[in-house]
Enzyme design. Structure first.
Site, PDB file in Angstrom:
ATOM      1  N   GLN A 255       0.828  -1.203   0.000  1.00 21.18           N
ATOM      2  CA  GLN A 255       0.000   0.000   0.000  1.00 21.18           C
ATOM      3  C   GLN A 255       0.862   1.251   0.000  1.00 21.18           C
ATOM      4  O   GLN A 255       0.508   2.263  -0.618  1.00 21.18           O
ATOM      5  CB  GLN A 255      -0.924  -0.001   1.222  1.00 21.18           C
ATOM      6  CG  GLN A 255      -2.177   0.826   1.058  1.00 21.18           C
ATOM      7  CD  GLN A 255      -3.070   0.305  -0.064  1.00 21.18           C
ATOM      8  OE1 GLN A 255      -3.033  -0.869  -0.404  1.00 21.18           O
ATOM      9  NE2 GLN A 255      -3.837   1.185  -0.658  1.00 21.18           N
ATOM     10  N   HIS A 258       1.861   2.828  -3.374  1.00 18.13           N
ATOM     11  CA  HIS A 258       0.864   3.517  -4.197  1.00 18.13           C
ATOM     12  C   HIS A 258       1.275   4.954  -4.474  1.00 18.13           C
ATOM     13  O   HIS A 258       1.151   5.452  -5.582  1.00 18.13           O
ATOM     14  CB  HIS A 258      -0.500   3.501  -3.503  1.00 18.13           C
ATOM     15  CG  HIS A 258      -1.414   2.445  -4.001  1.00 18.13           C
ATOM     16  ND1 HIS A 258      -1.892   2.424  -5.287  1.00 18.13           N
ATOM     17  CD2 HIS A 258      -1.955   1.369  -3.394  1.00 18.13           C
ATOM     18  CE1 HIS A 258      -2.684   1.380  -5.458  1.00 18.13           C
ATOM     19  NE2 HIS A 258      -2.730   0.720  -4.324  1.00 18.13           N
ATOM     20  N   GLU A 322      -9.561   2.607   4.636  1.00 14.14           N
ATOM     21  CA  GLU A 322      -9.974   2.148   3.307  1.00 14.14           C
ATOM     22  C   GLU A 322      -9.855   0.622   3.231  1.00 14.14           C
ATOM     23  O   GLU A 322     -10.780  -0.075   2.851  1.00 14.14           O
ATOM     24  CB  GLU A 322      -9.088   2.801   2.245  1.00 14.14           C
ATOM     25  CG  GLU A 322      -9.378   2.331   0.833  1.00 14.14           C
ATOM     26  CD  GLU A 322      -8.341   2.825  -0.168  1.00 14.14           C
ATOM     27  OE1 GLU A 322      -8.623   2.773  -1.384  1.00 14.14           O
ATOM     28  OE2 GLU A 322      -7.241   3.260   0.253  1.00 14.14           O
ATOM     29  N   HIS A 323      -8.682   0.113   3.582  1.00 17.87           N
ATOM     30  CA  HIS A 323      -8.429  -1.330   3.628  1.00 17.87           C
ATOM     31  C   HIS A 323      -8.085  -1.728   5.059  1.00 17.87           C
ATOM     32  O   HIS A 323      -7.325  -1.024   5.727  1.00 17.87           O
ATOM     33  CB  HIS A 323      -7.252  -1.729   2.733  1.00 17.87           C
ATOM     34  CG  HIS A 323      -7.368  -1.287   1.308  1.00 17.87           C
ATOM     35  ND1 HIS A 323      -6.776  -0.127   0.847  1.00 17.87           N
ATOM     36  CD2 HIS A 323      -8.019  -1.840   0.252  1.00 17.87           C
ATOM     37  CE1 HIS A 323      -7.037  -0.006  -0.450  1.00 17.87           C
ATOM     38  NE2 HIS A 323      -7.798  -1.005  -0.835  1.00 17.87           N
ATOM     39  N   ASP A 356      -7.428  -5.903  -4.600  1.00 19.10           N
ATOM     40  CA  ASP A 356      -7.063  -4.925  -5.615  1.00 19.10           C
ATOM     41  C   ASP A 356      -7.222  -5.486  -7.024  1.00 19.10           C
ATOM     42  O   ASP A 356      -7.451  -4.726  -7.966  1.00 19.10           O
ATOM     43  CB  ASP A 356      -5.610  -4.478  -5.420  1.00 19.10           C
ATOM     44  CG  ASP A 356      -5.490  -3.268  -4.511  1.00 19.10           C
ATOM     45  OD1 ASP A 356      -6.525  -2.709  -4.115  1.00 19.10           O
ATOM     46  OD2 ASP A 356      -4.351  -2.880  -4.190  1.00 19.10           O
ATOM     47  N   HIS A 415     -53.504  19.354  -1.632  1.00 18.07           N
ATOM     48  CA  HIS A 415     -53.183  17.946  -1.384  1.00 18.07           C
ATOM     49  C   HIS A 415     -54.413  17.203  -0.868  1.00 18.07           C
ATOM     50  O   HIS A 415     -54.735  16.099  -1.313  1.00 18.07           O
ATOM     51  CB  HIS A 415     -52.049  17.819  -0.355  1.00 18.07           C
ATOM     52  CG  HIS A 415     -50.678  18.062  -0.906  1.00 18.07           C
ATOM     53  ND1 HIS A 415     -50.289  19.276  -1.402  1.00 18.07           N
ATOM     54  CD2 HIS A 415     -49.610  17.222  -1.034  1.00 18.07           C
ATOM     55  CE1 HIS A 415     -49.022  19.199  -1.810  1.00 18.07           C
ATOM     56  NE2 HIS A 415     -48.588  17.951  -1.597  1.00 18.07           N
TER      57      HIS A 415
END
Length: 432
Positions: A255, A258, A322-323, A356, A415
């Site tokens: 990770q 990235h 996120e993960h 992924d 209405h």
């Protein structure tokens, strides 16, 4: 990685804050790009391609011959790998289709809802230091399954004005033929507003750098929806003595590579395990081609020793990663306590790389704490829900008087009248 030992709860909020990077008046810069593309269309795109990429491009559309050349350039082994991932992703996302269920809320009153595809969607696929052709699978497959009528893909070309062959092969594999050689904030603007060459879309998906992220944020403020708020990639690992330090280190680095602004966290109840993992990180880092990038990410990352795994879970839920990898002996039972995470990986063999690429789940996930209130991309991301109702004469007679009372109480007499006039008609017809 910074090391913390049993930080008190009052310090957790500070530890959960993501690194803040200088943005140099980004709002103003990106707003200018959006405004110019909206006003000048393809002319603005040509200007920005020359300015940012050094390319003199007049026709942004990828030609049929380029798709054919890309298919020849891809090895059979990579094609097989992409096809395996495609099958798994299709299988997982197909299972997300919902059957229409008609509910009779009161005798004579039927209500239901059905999914309708978003007609036009735009996909942004990064193509710089890492051409993310896997993201085409993650976005293109559910878009097709949902029934989106038009799928537009924008991705930046290289210095020769070419798209990575794997991106073109994967796009064609999932049925995307409208591919354009445009990157950055200008690509987001093109899909949001439309140009003569690039069609306007109704929703924009896909990851990108800070400029792409800011452009998505700004077009959303202008009424063009996006998949979710996004930020740099992140991973949190909860480990105990049953973990394999080599595995944990490899996940942290997977990770970290990235981007320099990525962040990874290791939570553990054992200082000895943390030391073993950190030693492995140092050894494995030396062998990485993207070592310099990973080192910058690690400088903004943390290893935290807590008193118990329960405390690790509590911190993870506060961080909302996120993960999330749970590399513990009782990973499945611990996972029952997870309430904030984009995607969770259980056990020593569930590496984040699987999600992924090829396990079947979607890798487009909420970052920067948005896992507290956002889901990752799914089939539902490409549809909207339309509700239906059908009232018979009996149904209106059953709920009509209540509607009249409620409408009158709100002062909305038109209405009320819409019901009253029908009830009187039923009385005059003698219908019940």
């Amino acid at each position: 990685m910074k090391l913390f030992n049993q930080p008190p709860k009052q310090e957790w909020d500070a530890l959960c804050r993501r690194p803040v990077h200088a943005q140099e008046s980004m709002d103003e810069t990106i707003s200018e790009v959006l405004k110019n593309v909206k006003r000048y269309g393809d002319v603005a795109l040509q200007t920005y391609s020359k300015k940012f990429d050094g390319l003199d491009v007049s026709n942004f559309s990828v030609k049929t011959t380029e798709f054919l050349q890309a298919e020849k350039a891809i090895s059979s082994q990579l094609k097989d790998a992409i096809n395996l991932a495609k099958r798994n992703i299709e299988k997982f996302h197909t299972a997300q289709k919902e059957a229409v269920t008609v509910v009779e809320t009161t005798s004579g009153v039927a209500c239901w809802r059905k999914s309708a595809a978003i007609e036009k969607v735009g996909l942004y696929i990064p193509g710089g230091t890492a051409p993310l052709f896997s993201t085409i699978l993650m976005l293109g497959i559910p878009a097709n399954l949902a029934g989106c009528r038009e799928i537009v893909l924008c991705t930046p070309p290289n210095k020769a004005g070419e798209i990575d062959p794997a991106i073109l092969y994967t796009a064609q594999l999932v049925g995307i033929t409208k591919v354009f050689k445009v990157g950055g904030a200008q690509a987001i603007a093109a899909m949001a507003y439309g140009t003569k060459q690039i069609p306007q879309v109704y929703k924009i998906f896909g990851p990108g750098n800070q400029y792409v992220t800011k452009a998505k944020e700004l077009v959303q403020q202008g009424g063009i929806p996006i998949d979710m708020p996004a930020g740099p990639s992140e991973l949190l690992i909860i480990a105990d003595r049953s973990c394999v330090p080599e595995f944990v280190a490899s996940d942290l680095l997977s990770q970290a590579e990235h981007g320099a602004d990525s962040q990874v966290l290791l939570l553990c109840e054992s200082k000895q395990v943390i030391e073993k993992v950190m030693n492995e990180v140092k050894q494995q880092l030396l062998k990485l081609p993207r070592k310099a990038i990973a080192e910058k990410a690690l400088a903004n990352s943390m290893a935290i020793c807590f008193n118990s795994l329960e405390e690790c879970i509590d911190f993870s839920n506060s961080y909302a990663p996120e993960h999330l990898i749970i590399a513990t002996e009782n990973a499945t039972s611990l996972a029952e306590s997870i309430i904030n995470a984009g995607s969770v990986f259980l056990g020593n063999y569930s590496c984040e790389s699987a999600g992924d690429y090829a396990s079947g789940t979607n890798h487009t996930l909420p970052t920067n704490g948005f896992a507290r209130n956002y889901s990752g991309v799914s089939l539902e991301s490409f549809v909207k829900k339309i509700t239906f109702q059908k009232l018979s004469a009996e149904g209106l007679a059953n709920i009509g008087p209540s509607i009249e009372l409620m409408a009158e109480a709100e002062g909305l007499y038109a209405h009320k009248n819409a019901v009253t006039i029908r009830l009187k008609s039923l009385q005059n017809d003698g219908t019940k």
